[in-house]
Design an enzyme around this catalytic site. Structure first.
Site, PDB file in Angstrom:
ATOM      1  N   ARG A 128       0.809  -1.218   0.000  1.00 18.09           N
ATOM      2  CA  ARG A 128       0.000   0.000   0.000  1.00 18.09           C
ATOM      3  C   ARG A 128       0.844   1.270   0.000  1.00 18.09           C
ATOM      4  O   ARG A 128       0.320   2.366  -0.158  1.00 18.09           O
ATOM      5  CB  ARG A 128      -0.937   0.000   1.209  1.00 18.09           C
ATOM      6  CG  ARG A 128      -1.933  -1.152   1.143  1.00 18.09           C
ATOM      7  CD  ARG A 128      -2.937  -1.071   2.230  1.00 18.09           C
ATOM      8  NE  ARG A 128      -3.711   0.158   2.084  1.00 18.09           N
ATOM      9  CZ  ARG A 128      -4.633   0.548   2.933  1.00 18.09           C
ATOM     10  NH1 ARG A 128      -4.897  -0.154   3.987  1.00 18.09           N
ATOM     11  NH2 ARG A 128      -5.293   1.671   2.727  1.00 18.09           N
ATOM     12  N   CYS A 129       2.146   1.120   0.170  1.00 17.74           N
ATOM     13  CA  CYS A 129       3.050   2.269   0.274  1.00 17.74           C
ATOM     14  C   CYS A 129       3.724   2.531  -1.073  1.00 17.74           C
ATOM     15  O   CYS A 129       4.347   1.648  -1.661  1.00 17.74           O
ATOM     16  CB  CYS A 129       4.108   1.974   1.335  1.00 17.74           C
ATOM     17  SG  CYS A 129       5.439   3.189   1.404  1.00 17.74           S
TER      18      CYS A 129
END
Length: 113
Positions: free
Chosen positions: A9-10
Site C-alpha cells: 500500500r506504500c
C-alpha cells in the site's frame, strides 16, 4: 538472496520493489504487516542496517503519536512497540547478505544490488 520487507500500500515501497525486480536478481518479498518479523529477525535487520531501533520507527504514524511520542523508551521497548505495531517499521527495507538499506529514497536500494 535479496529480501525486501514490503508494504504494497506504500508508494515508496512499491517503487523499491520495482528497483529490486528490475535488477534481475533473485529476491524474496516479505509483506511484513502480514508476516510480522520475530524479535530475533528484527534485531538482525537493525544490526544489518547498523542503526538504533528508534531510527527504524515511522514517527508520523498515529499509533506512535498516541502511545509512544515524547516517552523515554529503551531500545528493547522500541523494538517491542514495532513488533506489536508493525506499521511502525520504516519501509521498504532491502537486505542482501549482512547488509541492509532503508529504501527512502528508493534509490538507496541500488547501492546493495
Amino acid at each position: 538472496m535479496i529480501k525486501i520487507y514490503h508494504n504494497p500500500r506504500c508508494k515508496k515501497s512499491r517503487e523499491g520493489l520495482q528497483i529490486v525486480e528490475e535488477s534481475g536478481k533473485e529476491y524474496e518479498v516479505v509483506k511484513y504487516l502480514e508476516d510480522v518479523p520475530s524479535e530475533k529477525e528484527l534485531r538482525e535487520i537493525l544490526n544489518c542496517l547498523d542503526i538504533k531501533p528508534i531510527n527504524l520507527v515511522r514517527k508520523n504514524e498515529t499509533v506512535w503519536k498516541e502511545n509512544y511520542k515524547n516517552k523515554s523508551l529503551t531500545d528493547d521497548e522500541v523494538i517491542e512497540a514495532m513488533l506489536a505495531n508493525p506499521k511502525l517499521i520504516e519501509r521498504p527495507i532491502v537486505m542482501k547478505n549482512d547488509v541492509a538499506v532503508i529504501g527512502r529514497p528508493p534509490e538507496n536500494i541500488k547501492g546493495i544490488l
